[in-house]
Design an enzyme around this catalytic site. Structure first.
Site, PDB file in Angstrom:
ATOM      1  N   ARG A   1      -7.497 -16.411  58.952  1.00 26.17           N
ATOM      2  CA  ARG A   1      -6.347 -16.714  58.085  1.00 26.17           C
ATOM      3  C   ARG A   1      -5.355 -15.857  57.967  1.00 26.17           C
ATOM      4  O   ARG A   1      -4.394 -16.200  58.039  1.00 26.17           O
ATOM      5  CB  ARG A   1      -7.299 -16.806  56.744  1.00 26.17           C
ATOM      6  CG  ARG A   1      -6.263 -16.837  55.365  1.00 26.17           C
ATOM      7  CD  ARG A   1      -6.678 -17.591  53.947  1.00 26.17           C
ATOM      8  NE  ARG A   1      -8.162 -17.382  53.645  1.00 26.17           N
ATOM      9  CZ  ARG A   1      -8.514 -16.157  53.070  1.00 26.17           C
ATOM     10  NH1 ARG A   1      -7.543 -14.942  53.081  1.00 26.17           N
ATOM     11  NH2 ARG A   1      -9.704 -15.991  53.115  1.00 26.17           N
TER      12      ARG A   1
ATOM     13  N   TYR B   1      18.931 -28.029  52.155  1.00 26.76           N
ATOM     14  CA  TYR B   1      17.468 -28.778  52.298  1.00 26.76           C
ATOM     15  C   TYR B   1      16.812 -29.205  50.786  1.00 26.76           C
ATOM     16  O   TYR B   1      16.480 -28.247  50.144  1.00 26.76           O
ATOM     17  CB  TYR B   1      16.471 -28.082  53.093  1.00 26.76           C
ATOM     18  CG  TYR B   1      15.075 -29.077  53.421  1.00 26.76           C
ATOM     19  CD1 TYR B   1      15.104 -30.247  54.022  1.00 26.76           C
ATOM     20  CD2 TYR B   1      13.894 -28.690  52.676  1.00 26.76           C
ATOM     21  CE1 TYR B   1      14.192 -31.084  54.294  1.00 26.76           C
ATOM     22  CE2 TYR B   1      12.887 -29.485  52.640  1.00 26.76           C
ATOM     23  CZ  TYR B   1      12.698 -30.436  53.596  1.00 26.76           C
ATOM     24  OH  TYR B   1      11.857 -31.222  53.572  1.00 26.76           O
TER      25      TYR B   1
ATOM     26  N   ASP C   1      18.377 -20.062  56.516  1.00 24.33           N
ATOM     27  CA  ASP C   1      17.756 -21.310  57.135  1.00 24.33           C
ATOM     28  C   ASP C   1      18.585 -21.694  58.399  1.00 24.33           C
ATOM     29  O   ASP C   1      19.417 -22.119  58.181  1.00 24.33           O
ATOM     30  CB  ASP C   1      17.766 -22.332  55.918  1.00 24.33           C
ATOM     31  CG  ASP C   1      16.756 -23.476  56.437  1.00 24.33           C
ATOM     32  OD1 ASP C   1      16.798 -23.736  57.792  1.00 24.33           O
ATOM     33  OD2 ASP C   1      16.376 -24.327  55.787  1.00 24.33           O
TER      34      ASP C   1
ATOM     35  N   LYS D   1      10.921 -28.823  63.419  1.00 27.24           N
ATOM     36  CA  LYS D   1      12.017 -29.637  63.878  1.00 27.24           C
ATOM     37  C   LYS D   1      12.493 -28.863  65.321  1.00 27.24           C
ATOM     38  O   LYS D   1      11.461 -29.402  66.274  1.00 27.24           O
ATOM     39  CB  LYS D   1      13.359 -29.207  63.144  1.00 27.24           C
ATOM     40  CG  LYS D   1      12.899 -29.457  61.662  1.00 27.24           C
ATOM     41  CD  LYS D   1      12.631 -30.917  61.101  1.00 27.24           C
ATOM     42  CE  LYS D   1      12.007 -31.046  59.818  1.00 27.24           C
ATOM     43  NZ  LYS D   1      12.921 -30.329  58.763  1.00 27.24           N
TER      44      LYS D   1
END
Ligand SMILES: *Cc1c(COP(=O)(O)O)cnc(C)c1O
Length: 381
Positions: free
Chosen positions: A51, A103, A176, A201
């Protein structure tokens, strides 16, 4: 040992690591969630539980960190997990400055969810450094968030100018860079403190992995809070997805350069077209973002553009319906070209014009993509 440094070399070899146990050229997928302790009660191999950290995630981080010139990189299970983590790792309560056009999913989180978590946002025209500077609340603003080029109208922000404003105010600049990718823009070299990617993407590039990334300029307390949160909240990517992402990244430069060249060809073809109101693309000489983009982007202006169709929303939706090669789907950055009527996705209150179609240019022949759009516009008349 000689270490290759050209970014294409780093990604083509996924960092160049050979599996120590077998000599395999492609890294093994370690599905183990847990690792054996040494007899002396240590974890000398560096892994305990998957994790907080696991081997293939670490390899993806090494490769992306090298591409962005970062000191600490964290891969997440999605772009939204990465983006929200950049905010949640700030000392709170805090004020942040973010662009009106960004976004939409992240903006929705900033508006609807973040305030109760101690994050208050002011939204400004992200292409205006003056508006950004004016929105700073001295002593309270800990971050300026920038997206460039910005979804879905592809406005361009001067990263160096935004970094200066942030640093004067004692805040960090987060970028971003999903659409620009490290191939076209190097935000850290321009002064950014953290770079965020939806690796779903371009980085993966094949529309088959959900992933995200934060690349920190420095391995400082901010980066460490983000790393701790990722382990605590379990926002890490799984080994299978990390393996697919590493494979996708091997062709990043080839894909992005080709897609950028095709997007420019398509933008130039449809600029001034009788059935098109406007083409939004920073690669066009007349675009408001062209001068800054030419300075801060290298070797292309991305594979994303938008067209505003004459006749309004109904004409735009009909045009999308007529397309045969371009697939009507959300998301971007894959090898197949996608078209989306963006206002339908973003819903009421969106700054996205209703006549806008967002185009994600894939690897098909640009002549085929242009011919398909031409026939769709004519069939629409
Ligand atoms: C898709 C996208 C995101 C969100 O990423 P997910 O991987 O879908 O969670 C954030 N920013 C931009 C620019 C995006 O295109």
């Amino acid at each position: 040992m000689h270490k290759p440094h050209a970014p294409e070399t780093i990604v083509a070899q996924a960092g160049g690591a050979i599996d120590a146990a077998t000599g395999a050229i492609i890294p093994p997928i370690h599905l183990a969630t847990t690792y054996e302790r040494d007899p002396d009660n240590q974890y000398s191999k560096g892994f305990a539980y998957s994790r907080p950290d696991n081997p293939l995630t670490r390899q993806v981080e090494d490769v992306l960190g090298a591409l962005e010139g970062g000191a600490r990189t964290l891969i997440y299970g999605s772009g939204m997990a990465a983006a929200t983590s950049a905010f949640l790792a700030l000392e709170r309560p805090t004020h942040v400055v973010a662009p009106t056009v960004m976004y939409w999913g992240l903006k929705k989180w900033l508006v609807e969810d973040a305030p109760s978590l101690g994050i208050r946002s002011t939204f400004v025209d992200g292409t205006s450094l003056d508006a950004t500077a004016q929105a700073i609340e001295p002593g309270s603003t800990r971050m300026i968030w920038v997206e460039t080029p910005a979804n879905p109208t592809w406005g361009v922000t001067d990263i160096r100018g935004a970094a200066d404003i942030a640093h004067k105010a004692g805040a960090v600049l987060a970028v971003d860079s999903t659409v620009a990718t490290p191939v076209l823009t190097q935000p850290i070299a321009l002064g950014a403190d953290v770079v965020m990617h939806s690796a779903t993407k371009y980085l993966n590039g094949h529309s088959d992995v959900l992933a995200g990334a934060l690349v920190f300029a420095r391995a400082d307390a901010y980066a460490e809070r983000a790393a701790r949160n990722r382990g605590m909240l379990g926002a890490i990517i799984g080994p299978m997805e990390a393996s697919l992402l590493l494979r996708g990244m091997r062709t990043l430069h080839l894909r992005v350069r080709h897609q950028s060249a095709s997007a420019l060809e398509i933008a130039r073809h449809f600029a001034g077209h009788p059935r098109i109101e406007a083409v939004l693309y920073p690669g066009l000489a007349g675009d408001p973002g062209h001068a800054i983009a030419s300075r801060q982007m290298m070797g292309g202006f991305s594979g994303m553009l938008s067209v505003r169709v004459k006749g309004g929303e109904a004409a735009a939706i009909r045009t999308a319906a007529n397309l045969k090669i371009w697939k009507r789907a959300t998301s971007l950055g894959g090898v197949e070209s996608l078209v989306e009527h963006r206002a339908s996705v973003e819903g009421p209150g969106t700054p996205c014009p209703p006549d806008l179609l967002r185009l994600s240019v894939g690897l098909e022949a640009p002549a085929d993509l242009i011919a398909d759009l031409e026939q769709a516009l004519i069939a629409n008349a």
